[in-house]
Motif scaffolding. Structure first.
Motif, short mmCIF file in Angstrom:
data_model
loop_
_atom_site.label_atom_id
_atom_site.label_comp_id
_atom_site.label_asym_id
_atom_site.label_seq_id
_atom_site.Cartn_x
_atom_site.Cartn_y
_atom_site.Cartn_z
N GLU A 1 -15.60 10.19 3.26
CA GLU A 1 -16.51 11.55 2.73
C GLU A 1 -15.26 12.39 2.46
N ARG A 2 -14.49 12.47 3.49
CA ARG A 2 -13.24 13.62 3.53
C ARG A 2 -12.49 13.32 2.53
N LEU A 3 -12.10 12.33 2.09
CA LEU A 3 -11.17 12.21 0.99
C LEU A 3 -11.75 12.25 -0.42
N VAL A 4 -13.15 11.62 -0.60
CA VAL A 4 -13.80 11.98 -1.83
C VAL A 4 -13.92 13.30 -1.96
N SER A 5 -14.12 13.93 -0.91
CA SER A 5 -14.58 15.42 -1.30
C SER A 5 -13.35 16.24 -1.59
N GLN A 6 -12.35 15.73 -1.57
CA GLN A 6 -11.05 16.35 -2.04
C GLN A 6 -10.72 15.75 -3.38
N GLY A 7 -11.48 14.97 -4.00
CA GLY A 7 -11.40 14.46 -5.25
C GLY A 7 -10.47 13.28 -5.41
N LYS A 8 -10.08 12.77 -4.44
CA LYS A 8 -9.13 11.67 -4.32
C LYS A 8 -9.66 10.45 -4.62
N ASN A 9 -8.67 9.33 -5.12
CA ASN A 9 -8.94 7.71 -5.25
C ASN A 9 -8.37 7.45 -3.68
N ILE A 10 -9.03 6.29 -3.37
CA ILE A 10 -8.98 5.86 -2.09
C ILE A 10 -8.17 4.49 -1.94
N ILE A 11 -7.18 4.51 -1.07
CA ILE A 11 -6.65 3.16 -0.94
C ILE A 11 -7.00 2.78 0.72
N PHE A 12 -7.31 1.35 0.61
CA PHE A 12 -7.67 0.91 1.97
C PHE A 12 -6.75 -0.38 2.27
N ASP A 13 -6.10 -0.27 3.40
CA ASP A 13 -5.18 -1.28 3.94
C ASP A 13 -5.90 -2.15 4.90
N SER B 1 -2.44 10.38 -7.09
CA SER B 1 -4.02 10.52 -7.13
C SER B 1 -4.60 9.81 -5.82
N LEU B 2 -3.80 8.88 -5.22
CA LEU B 2 -4.29 8.06 -4.17
C LEU B 2 -3.96 8.51 -2.82
N SER B 3 -5.00 8.51 -1.87
CA SER B 3 -4.94 8.95 -0.46
C SER B 3 -5.42 7.64 0.17
N PHE B 4 -4.70 7.70 1.41
CA PHE B 4 -4.81 6.62 2.29
C PHE B 4 -6.09 6.79 3.38
N SER B 5 -7.00 5.72 3.33
CA SER B 5 -7.84 5.66 4.50
C SER B 5 -7.54 5.31 5.90
N VAL B 6 -7.72 6.04 6.49
CA VAL B 6 -7.17 5.87 7.94
C VAL B 6 -8.33 5.05 8.58
N SER B 7 -8.19 3.61 9.00
CA SER B 7 -8.93 3.10 9.64
C SER B 7 -8.98 3.27 11.15
N SER B 8 -10.11 2.93 11.86
CA SER B 8 -10.33 3.14 13.52
C SER B 8 -9.91 1.82 13.94
N ALA C 1 0.83 -1.28 0.00
CA ALA C 1 0.08 0.06 0.07
C ALA C 1 0.74 1.17 -0.08
N SER C 2 1.90 1.06 0.74
CA SER C 2 2.89 2.50 0.80
C SER C 2 3.79 2.48 -0.53
N HIS C 3 3.82 1.57 -1.24
CA HIS C 3 4.38 1.50 -2.37
C HIS C 3 3.46 2.26 -3.50
N LEU C 4 2.29 1.83 -3.49
CA LEU C 4 1.44 2.46 -4.41
C LEU C 4 1.11 3.92 -4.09
N LEU C 5 1.14 4.33 -2.56
CA LEU C 5 0.85 5.64 -2.27
C LEU C 5 1.99 6.53 -2.74
N SER C 6 2.99 6.20 -2.83
CA SER C 6 4.57 6.76 -3.19
C SER C 6 4.68 7.00 -4.65
N ASN C 7 3.83 6.18 -5.43
CA ASN C 7 4.01 6.10 -6.89
C ASN C 7 2.74 6.53 -7.65
N ILE C 8 1.63 6.76 -7.03
CA ILE C 8 0.43 7.20 -7.77
C ILE C 8 -0.26 8.43 -6.84
#
Length: 187
Positions: free
Chosen positions: A87-99, A28-35, A19-26
C-alpha cells in the motif's frame, strides 16, 4: 495504476542481482521489502533488504491477516509481504518489484493476477546452484544442503510462472529480464 514484477527462484540463483539490475535501470520500479524472522546477515540493513522481525511479531501479523502472502521457508524462518508495504508503494504511484522465493511468487501472482509479471530464474543445474551457494559464503554446510533440497521442489514449480529466464550468463540474463519487464510495463 501500479504493475507488479515478481522475481522468484531457488536461493543462490541470482534473483537479487537481477532485481537490482531492474531497479537501477527502470526509474518507475520500487522494491517491496519483505519481512523475515531469520537472522540479519552482516551486510543487510533493516528496512532495506528485509524487515527483520521476531517470530512472535510475524505470527501476530499472520493472525491479523496483515500479509499479502507468507510462508514458513525453513524451520524457524518465516518470510512474507506485508499489505502495508504494498500500500505504501502503490500510494506513491510506483510499479513494484518483489524478490521472493517460489511459493511467495506463486502466491503473489494469484493475488495480483494480470497486473503482474511473474519471472522464474533458472540455473543450469543443482550442482551449479550448490557451487554458487558455497561461493556466497553466507550459509553453513547443513543450510546449503537444506537449500538444495528445497530447490529441487521449487524447480518443479517453474511452469507456474509467466516467464522463465535461464541464468547461465549474468550479462545475457540482465539483458533478457530488462527487455521483458520493460515491455510488460509499457503494455
Amino acid at each position: 495504476m501500479s504493475k507488479f514484477i515478481i522475481i522468484s527462484a531457488p536461493s543462490g540463483s541470482g534473483k537479487s542481482t537481477l532485481a537490482s539490475h531492474l531497479l537501477s535501470n527502470i526509474p518507475s520500479l520500487s522494491f517491496s521489502v519483505s519481512s523475515t524472522t531469520r537472522e540479519k546477515r552482516k551486510n543487510e540493513i533493516h528496512g532495506k533488504n528485509y524487515y527483520f522481525i521476531s517470530s512472535k511479531n510475524f505470527k501476530e501479523n499472520i493472525n491479523k491477516e496483515n500479509f499479502v502472502e507468507w510462508e514458513q521457508v525453513y524451520n524457524d524462518d518465516y518470510k512474507g509481504t506485508l499489505k502495508s508495504e504494498v500500500e505504501r508503494l502503490v500510494s506513491q504511484g510506483k510499479n513494484i518489484i518483489f524478490d521472493v522465493d517460489v511459493v511467495g511468487g506463486i502466491n503473489l501472482k494469484k493475488y495480483f493476477g494480470d497486473d503482474s509479471l511473474s519471472i522464474f530464474i533458472e540455473v543450469p543445474s543443482l550442482k551449479d546452484l550448490e557451487e554458487r551457494l558455497i561461493r556466497r559464503g553466507t550459509d553453513l554446510k547443513e543450510q546449503i544442503e537444506e537449500r538444495i533440497n528445497k530447490a529441487k521442489i521449487e524447480i518443479s514449480e517453474k511452469e507456474k510462472f509467466d516467464i522463465i529466464i535461464m541464468n547461465d550468463n549474468i550479462q545475457k540474463s540482465k539483458k533478457d529480464i530488462l527487455e521483458k519487464v520493460t515491455k510488460f510495463l509499457e503494455e
